[in-house]
Design a protein around this motif. Sequence first.
Motif, PDB file in Angstrom:
ATOM      1  N   LEU A 162     -14.599  54.584 -42.984  1.00 60.10           N
ATOM      2  CA  LEU A 162     -15.102  53.685 -44.021  1.00 60.10           C
ATOM      3  C   LEU A 162     -14.346  53.892 -45.322  1.00 60.10           C
ATOM      4  N   MET A 163     -14.112  55.148 -45.665  1.00 60.91           N
ATOM      5  CA  MET A 163     -13.387  55.456 -46.900  1.00 60.91           C
ATOM      6  C   MET A 163     -11.942  54.955 -46.823  1.00 60.91           C
ATOM      7  N   ALA A 164     -11.315  55.140 -45.668  1.00 61.77           N
ATOM      8  CA  ALA A 164      -9.926  54.693 -45.522  1.00 61.77           C
ATOM      9  C   ALA A 164      -9.831  53.174 -45.577  1.00 61.77           C
ATOM     10  N   LEU A 165     -10.751  52.473 -44.912  1.00 60.54           N
ATOM     11  CA  LEU A 165     -10.719  51.015 -44.879  1.00 60.54           C
ATOM     12  C   LEU A 165     -10.997  50.407 -46.245  1.00 60.54           C
ATOM     13  N   SER A 182     -15.912  48.073 -52.570  1.00 65.95           N
ATOM     14  CA  SER A 182     -15.471  47.668 -51.236  1.00 65.95           C
ATOM     15  C   SER A 182     -16.285  48.379 -50.151  1.00 65.95           C
ATOM     16  N   VAL A 183     -16.704  49.615 -50.405  1.00 69.33           N
ATOM     17  CA  VAL A 183     -17.605  50.300 -49.472  1.00 69.33           C
ATOM     18  C   VAL A 183     -18.922  49.542 -49.383  1.00 69.33           C
ATOM     19  N   MET A 184     -19.419  49.105 -50.536  1.00 70.76           N
ATOM     20  CA  MET A 184     -20.668  48.329 -50.554  1.00 70.76           C
ATOM     21  C   MET A 184     -20.513  47.036 -49.752  1.00 70.76           C
ATOM     22  N   ALA A 185     -19.385  46.374 -49.897  1.00 71.40           N
ATOM     23  CA  ALA A 185     -19.156  45.124 -49.171  1.00 71.40           C
ATOM     24  C   ALA A 185     -19.134  45.372 -47.665  1.00 71.40           C
ATOM     25  N   ILE A 212     -27.516  56.726 -41.352  1.00 74.68           N
ATOM     26  CA  ILE A 212     -26.850  57.881 -40.750  1.00 74.68           C
ATOM     27  C   ILE A 212     -25.337  57.762 -40.866  1.00 74.68           C
ATOM     28  N   MET A 213     -24.835  56.539 -40.750  1.00 74.52           N
ATOM     29  CA  MET A 213     -23.390  56.325 -40.734  1.00 74.52           C
ATOM     30  C   MET A 213     -22.784  56.106 -42.126  1.00 74.52           C
ATOM     31  N   ALA A 214     -23.540  55.439 -43.026  1.00 65.64           N
ATOM     32  CA  ALA A 214     -22.933  54.960 -44.269  1.00 65.64           C
ATOM     33  C   ALA A 214     -23.311  55.754 -45.518  1.00 65.64           C
ATOM     34  N   VAL A 215     -24.486  56.373 -45.527  1.00 65.78           N
ATOM     35  CA  VAL A 215     -24.905  57.092 -46.734  1.00 65.78           C
ATOM     36  C   VAL A 215     -23.903  58.173 -47.147  1.00 65.78           C
ATOM     37  N   PRO A 216     -23.343  58.963 -46.201  1.00 64.37           N
ATOM     38  CA  PRO A 216     -22.356  59.974 -46.637  1.00 64.37           C
ATOM     39  C   PRO A 216     -21.193  59.388 -47.417  1.00 64.37           C
ATOM     40  N   ALA A 217     -20.741  58.185 -47.064  1.00 68.62           N
ATOM     41  CA  ALA A 217     -19.643  57.560 -47.799  1.00 68.62           C
ATOM     42  C   ALA A 217     -20.058  57.246 -49.230  1.00 68.62           C
TER      43      ALA A 217
END
Length: 629
Positions: free
Chosen positions: A433-436, A443-446, A470-475
């Motif tokens: 997610l961070m790389a994309l 952009s993470v929010m989008a 579980i997948m997105a909160v760490p980002a």
Amino acid sequence: MTNSSALNHRVTERLMQLATVAAIALSVFQIWQGVTANLSAPVFRPVHLCWILALVFLVRPLVKEDNRFYLPARLIDLAMVLATLWAAQHIVRFDYDDIGFLLDGLGADDVLAGSISIVTLLEATRRTVGMVMVVIAAIFMAYAMFGDILPASVASKGFALDEIIRFHIYSTNGVFGAPLAIAAGVVFIFVLFGAFLQVTGAGQFFIDAAFAVAGKYRGGPAKASVVASAALGSISGSAIANTVTTGALTIPMMKKLGYKPEQAAGIEAAASTGGQIMPPVMGAGAFVMAQFTGIAYSEILLVSIAPAILYFGCTLLYVHLMACKLGLKGMDKVAQLQVVMKQGWHFIVPLILITTLLLMSYSPVLVGIAGCSAILVAAMCRKHSRISIRLFFKGMKEGALLALPISVACATAGIVVGVVGQTGIGLQFTQFLMALSGGYLWSVMALIAVAAVILGMGLPVTAAYIVLSIMAVPALTELGLSILAAHMIVFWLSQTSNVTPPIALAAFAGAGVAGASPMQSAVQAFKLAQGFFLIPLMMAFSPLIYDGENLMGFIFAIVTTIALIVAFAGAIEGRLIKPLSMAARAVLLAVPFALIFSGLTIKLAAVAVVVVITSLNAYRGRESSATAA
């Protein structure tokens, strides 16, 4: 009626009678466990899930009654009930103190019981939630088993069936993990509370009160729908259920007043979905959030108040602008608020009670039981609201049946959570997610918003939130947001699937009530529910989630959010009090970017621009009214 049809009908009646007894017994069991807490987690959770699955197979048959294979299919349903019971008793009797299974692995009976539990859970999920969630859970389990043959960038160890069963069934992870714990404890009791609200007439009282407050104003039934959904949606636990129950009254009134069917359906869907983020209960997701974050529910409740009010303010603004464009008036005949309150003021007491107890950090389960007791006592205190024993048992039954899809979805979501923990894929997803996104917060929010909509096409809101958090909160936390702000953003974005095309379940439910086009209703709901996208942006880029310290920053965040909502609505709708010029709309369209991404000075200037444009528009409106007079 043919002999075959008559036999099918008799079988259905007998099984529904059995299901009714089982549902009432489940509610009694849940209340007993909530009061006594006698059963430990490794016993209570399998018993609860077994009861839930058995009820699903009784009330959601494999085929419909008019199918010629109905009777053989019902035998399969009963066989699945028996298999579920056998597996559950085996799991409950499992000796967790004997660590031999950690060294030698599970026995054949243990593996069989665990496999049956997973298979029956996935079948119950298919019947209550849909095939998409089954596919998602199956993909995650396949990843856990065969991850070692994947490319190195996404590979995992690859676990044997024995290890997967042990982790997901014979522990408080996986199926019997935190999501099911919340559904089996807190959520069930509050769903039961919502069922009692309906059978006692309290739900109708809140709808009547909403019409008394808002019905006389322009577009009255639509505004009453928003107010009623804010009051009831929080407790119902389901945006779809709230859309159907509240919409059965509000949608016909909106159509009669002059709203198009698609608009009426969209308004009700947007308002009902908002109920899931409105304190004090906030559906099921907020209790899951408290479990995941370790933050007291009372704190989550308090920080949610301002954003929730802003959301309903945003929805009311769009409803008002829509009414102005259509030239609608208020309702001619509206009950006086004092008359409505005189008849039903006693129903407010239970809501005050549960809100107070939650803020005082009492156990949410005990608060829910106290709320159930309070609503029944309140109903019995006045002659016109007393309920019969039959209605009491109906509430017990309906509460259990309403909880079926929630518990099943949470148990299946536990598989996803368990696989993430067992394989470590969550860290890889965060890195992806961070790389994309290039490491930019917007952009993470989008990307999270897109993922929320996609997940929500096949998952209930609570399940979508569990998986996504579980997948997105760490980002989000890696980019500097607090754990509470990150979870709140994901929680809000998870609601969007109810109102976002191409699959917007709450809007589709509203379309069914309104006799409208589902897709056009979804478009209307999406427009009215812009707060679900705008307010999370402000949570990320301003201190809208109050931390107890920066009071002035929090107040300014509220002001800028209001300005953002007004600017966006004016730019999209082309009017505020009166129609706006193209130049004014262009300026208002640029304001949101200034309010979200700029520094203090530019934000102050942007707020001032909104105030000036709104004031000039209001002055034109008064001038036009004076000229017309």
